[in-house]
Write a protein that holds these residues in place. Structure first.
Motif, short mmCIF file in Angstrom:
data_model
loop_
_atom_site.label_atom_id
_atom_site.label_comp_id
_atom_site.label_asym_id
_atom_site.label_seq_id
_atom_site.Cartn_x
_atom_site.Cartn_y
_atom_site.Cartn_z
N LEU A 90 0.86 -1.19 0.00
CA LEU A 90 0.00 0.00 0.00
C LEU A 90 0.89 1.24 0.00
CD1 LEU A 90 -2.76 -0.91 2.64
CD2 LEU A 90 -2.44 -1.76 0.33
N ASN A 91 0.53 2.22 -0.81
CA ASN A 91 1.35 3.44 -0.84
C ASN A 91 1.07 4.31 0.39
OD1 ASN A 91 -1.01 4.86 -1.31
ND2 ASN A 91 -0.75 4.88 -3.52
N GLY A 92 1.85 5.35 0.58
CA GLY A 92 1.78 6.15 1.81
C GLY A 92 0.39 6.59 2.22
N PRO A 93 -0.34 7.34 1.35
CA PRO A 93 -1.67 7.81 1.76
C PRO A 93 -2.64 6.67 2.05
CG PRO A 93 -0.90 8.99 -0.19
CD PRO A 93 0.07 7.90 0.05
N THR A 94 -2.60 5.61 1.21
CA THR A 94 -3.51 4.47 1.43
C THR A 94 -3.15 3.77 2.73
OG1 THR A 94 -3.48 4.19 -0.96
CG2 THR A 94 -4.53 2.45 0.30
N ALA A 95 -1.86 3.60 2.97
CA ALA A 95 -1.41 2.93 4.20
C ALA A 95 -1.92 3.69 5.42
CB ALA A 95 0.11 2.83 4.22
N ARG A 96 -1.79 5.01 5.38
CA ARG A 96 -2.23 5.82 6.53
C ARG A 96 -3.75 5.76 6.69
NH1 ARG A 96 2.18 8.82 4.71
NH2 ARG A 96 0.92 10.12 3.32
N ALA A 97 -4.46 5.85 5.55
CA ALA A 97 -5.93 5.83 5.62
C ALA A 97 -6.43 4.48 6.15
CB ALA A 97 -6.51 6.10 4.23
N GLN A 98 -5.84 3.40 5.66
CA GLN A 98 -6.28 2.08 6.10
C GLN A 98 -5.94 1.86 7.58
OE1 GLN A 98 -8.52 1.24 3.74
NE2 GLN A 98 -7.87 -0.87 3.99
N SER A 99 -4.76 2.32 7.98
CA SER A 99 -4.37 2.14 9.39
C SER A 99 -5.35 2.90 10.29
CB SER A 99 -2.95 2.66 9.62
OG SER A 99 -2.05 1.93 8.82
N GLU A 100 -5.67 4.11 9.88
CA GLU A 100 -6.62 4.90 10.69
C GLU A 100 -7.99 4.22 10.75
OE1 GLU A 100 -6.97 9.02 9.68
OE2 GLU A 100 -8.81 9.26 10.88
N ARG A 101 -8.44 3.76 9.58
CA ARG A 101 -9.76 3.13 9.51
C ARG A 101 -9.85 1.94 10.47
NH1 ARG A 101 -11.72 -0.83 5.00
NH2 ARG A 101 -13.64 -1.43 6.01
N PHE A 102 -8.84 1.07 10.43
CA PHE A 102 -8.93 -0.15 11.24
C PHE A 102 -8.66 0.12 12.72
CE2 PHE A 102 -8.86 -2.07 7.07
CZ PHE A 102 -9.83 -3.05 7.22
N LEU A 103 -7.81 1.10 13.00
CA LEU A 103 -7.60 1.44 14.42
C LEU A 103 -8.89 2.01 15.02
CD1 LEU A 103 -3.98 2.93 14.32
CD2 LEU A 103 -4.72 0.90 15.57
N ARG A 104 -9.59 2.82 14.25
CA ARG A 104 -10.86 3.37 14.74
C ARG A 104 -11.89 2.25 14.91
NH1 ARG A 104 -11.12 8.80 15.03
NH2 ARG A 104 -9.74 10.04 13.70
N LEU A 105 -11.95 1.37 13.92
CA LEU A 105 -12.90 0.26 13.94
C LEU A 105 -12.70 -0.61 15.17
CD1 LEU A 105 -14.95 -0.28 11.68
CD2 LEU A 105 -13.43 -2.01 10.80
N MET A 106 -11.45 -0.78 15.56
CA MET A 106 -11.14 -1.65 16.70
C MET A 106 -11.09 -0.86 18.03
SD MET A 106 -10.87 -4.76 15.86
CE MET A 106 -11.20 -5.50 14.27
N GLY A 107 -11.39 0.42 17.96
CA GLY A 107 -11.41 1.23 19.18
C GLY A 107 -10.03 1.51 19.74
N LEU A 108 -9.03 1.56 18.89
CA LEU A 108 -7.65 1.75 19.36
C LEU A 108 -7.04 3.08 18.89
CD1 LEU A 108 -6.35 -1.87 18.66
CD2 LEU A 108 -6.81 -0.89 20.88
N TRP A 109 -7.85 3.88 18.23
CA TRP A 109 -7.32 5.09 17.62
C TRP A 109 -6.68 6.02 18.65
CZ3 TRP A 109 -5.49 6.95 13.40
CH2 TRP A 109 -5.42 8.33 13.16
N GLU A 110 -7.32 6.16 19.81
CA GLU A 110 -6.81 7.09 20.82
C GLU A 110 -5.44 6.65 21.37
OE1 GLU A 110 -8.37 9.85 21.23
OE2 GLU A 110 -10.01 9.19 19.93
N ARG A 111 -5.14 5.37 21.23
CA ARG A 111 -3.88 4.86 21.80
C ARG A 111 -2.88 4.48 20.71
NH1 ARG A 111 -4.92 1.19 26.93
NH2 ARG A 111 -2.67 1.58 27.04
N ARG A 112 -3.06 5.05 19.55
CA ARG A 112 -2.26 4.62 18.39
C ARG A 112 -0.76 4.86 18.54
NH1 ARG A 112 -4.90 9.17 17.50
NH2 ARG A 112 -3.97 10.98 16.46
N PHE A 113 -0.38 5.86 19.34
CA PHE A 113 1.05 6.16 19.45
C PHE A 113 1.70 5.48 20.67
CE2 PHE A 113 -0.34 10.11 17.07
CZ PHE A 113 0.08 9.60 15.84
#
Lengths: 309, 272
Positions: free
Chosen positions: A107-130
């Protein structure tokens, strides 16, 4: 529905041990397919074969339109796998883990970031991503691993015991995720020991112990093994004459008393149950409720798999 | 509805970059690994600078000079003080050649055994990446920091010798074959050590055992170095070229062996 996975006499031997023995399977696009069997039955080996991680000893398979053994890299691009262990880089953050895998899946840069955000949000982990994954609970790690397996939108997702050790809340998130995947037309190949989960999620189930023992829908398996039963709860409790009347109704195969109810087995309950209700009321019985009696999938599993052993 | 997968095989530069960044982050977070990587060059550098400085301050005794002429015929005829400084400066340059054999070994071993211990190899191997590409990326991830550390240490040593040592010491350190050794042989030796580390790591699960086995790679390097500094063996331009070609061949053979050992099925089924 289109077939998305087909195996032909797929076999894997390790020395004298035959872990997977001549498996013939057809899995359809968009279904949740349960793969149930005892520990050591060869479920993980089947998954590794179908994800082109190990080579079959004999037989073959077509996965997502690609031939196993000839087009392994294409297969790996089309499938995702949740392994028994989460296998995350614990010193790195959730975000870094997903971005790394997104890159491995091309996956290229923008797609990689978008997909990572999507799945982290879906799994309820977005707030703890770092935060480093090492600080996560077991359930959070499992959700991270599921996010990683689905990051590249695989056509088939192989999940090995996805809810083992999860608390009810996390398990619910995972089950909802599986249902959502099915809604997107993706196929889920689910290895599980959780029979209640398989019953709730799977369109079809394969009972497996080195070879396929049975494949069918959960309802068909129940009906075939236990017939179709209906529970008639009577108030205050059923009388002996009620049971006699019920047994006399056409279409009833068997009836018995059980904990204040009459359990009736009839192959066609849609036709028989109205007759039964009328007969009981005419006989002066008071019906509290009528409900379909489903044997637990666990009973079905034990009867088929243990019976096979 | 037919679902569509968006994955494809990553291009090699992107793969190498991703693996390098991940491994370097992992390494930097591991204090023990950072310490084991930086300690040998630091000790060699400190000892080398101290020795050259000491030789510049303290003139050698007649007995030392005679012993030096006997051990290293190549320096006979030079002014005794210059000869001692030149000898010491060259001797420590040989120790510099140990850096690319010792430092990357630890990193390469952690790169494979660490993944084994963290159980991260299965999801990694499930990606649409060839094992050769993955191994190549891992090799680069361990090679680059080691080469940079060695070159940096050499630059510091060169600057220190230039400010503390005699003309002979500077000449010894900047001799063309030593500059070529640093520029050409350091990366080749590093690659050899890295791939050897990966190869060993496929067979053992303990970092210390892997280091002990891998440590044997320093023996021929030390032997050749000692022979060179004492004048027993003079590596001229032709010898240098032959040794470089040997290293290239050894790099390719060891990489090929590591690739053979690093197969998906071996890793998932036989590695414990």
């Amino acid at each position: 529905m289109k077939t998305v996975l087909r195996t032909e006499k797929l076999t894997k031997r390790f020395g004298a041990l035959t872990a997977v023995d001549g498996v013939d399977l057809e899995v359809r696009e968009g279904e949740v397919f349960g793969y149930l069997g005892p520990n050591g039955a060869g479920k993980t080996t089947t998954l590794r074969l179908l994800c082109a991680l190990i080579a079959p000893t004999s037989g073959g398979a077509e996965v997502a339109g690609f031939r196993l053994g000839r087009e392994d890299a294409q297969i790996r691009a089309q499938v995702g796998i949740l392994t028994e262990q989460p296998g995350l880089y614990e010193r790195q953050s959730a975000w870094e883990n997903l971005i790394f895998y997104a890159t491995l899946y091309g996956l290229n840069g923008p797609t990689a970031r978008a997909q990572s955000e999507r799945f982290l949000r879906l799994m309820g982990l977005w707030e703890r991503r770092f935060e480093a994954v090492a600080t996560f609970s077991r359930g959070m790690k499992q959700k991270m691993a599921i996010a990683r397996s689905a990051l590249h939108e695989p056509r088939i997702l192989f999940l090995d015991e996805p809810t083992t050790g999860l608390d009810p809340d996390a398990a619910k998130t995972v089950r909802e995720f599986i249902v959502a995947l099915r809604g997107e037309g993706r196929t889920v190949f689910l290895c599980t020991h959780n029979l209640d989960e398989a019953d709730r999620l799977c369109d079809r189930i394969a009972f497996f112990r080195h070879k396929i023992i049975r494949i069918d829908t959960p309802d068909h398996l129940r009906a075939e093994l236990y017939g179709r039963a209906t529970e008639f709860r009577l108030m205050p409790s059923p009388r002996p004459e009620d049971l006699v009347r019920v047994k006399a109704v056409p279409g009833v195969h068997d009836a018995r008393l059980e904990n204040g109810s009459i359990i009736v087995e009839a192959p066609d309950p849609l036709r028989t149950n109205p007759l039964l209700i009328r007969t009981l009321i005419d006989g002066g019985a008071q019906i509290a409720f009528v409900t379909e009696r489903k044997p637990h999938l666990e009973d079905v599993y034990l009867k088929i798999v243990e019976g096979h052993a | 509805m037919t679902a569509i997968a968006i994955a494809r095989r990553p291009d090699r530069p992107a793969l190498v970059r991703a693996v390098c960044v991940r491994e370097w982050r992992e390494a930097l977070a591991n204090k023990l690994l950072v310490g084991m990587t930086l300690l040998p060059p630091f000790v060699i550098l400190l000892a080398g600078i101290t020795a050259v400085a000491a030789a510049a301050v303290n003139p050698p005794s007649e007995r030392d000079v005679q012993a030096l002429y006997a051990a290293a015929p190549a320096v006979q005829g030079l002014d005794p003080k210059e000869a001692v400084q030149g000898f010491i400066a060259t001797y420590f340059l040989i120790l510099f050649m140990l850096i690319p054999t010792v430092v990357p070994l630890t990193m390469a071993i952690y790169s494979v055994i660490g993944e084994k211990q963290m159980r991260t190899l299965e999801p990694l191997l499930a990606a649409p990446v060839g094992v050769g590409e993955l191994l190549f990326a891992k090799s680069i991830a361990s090679t680059v920091p080691s080469v940079i550390v060695t070159w940096t240490a050499y630059a510091i040593y060169l600057a220190s010798v230039a400010s503390l040592g005699s003309r002979a010491a500077v000449n010894a350190v900047t001799a063309p074959r030593w500059i070529l050794a640093i520029v050409v042989m350091v990366p080749l030796l590093t690659l050899l050590s890295v791939n050897l580390g990966i190869l060993i790591s496929t067979r053992v699960n303990d970092v210390r055992v892997a280091q002990q086995i891998g440590g044997l790679v320093v023996v021929p390097v030390v032997g050749i170095g000692i022979a060179q500094v004492t004048g027993r063996v003079v590596i001229n331009n032709e010898g240098f070229l032959q040794f470089s070609l040997f290293l290239i061949a050894a790099d390719l053979v060891v990489f090929w062996l590591a690739k053979l050992a690093f197969q998906r099925e071996n890793i998932l089924v036989r590695w414990r």
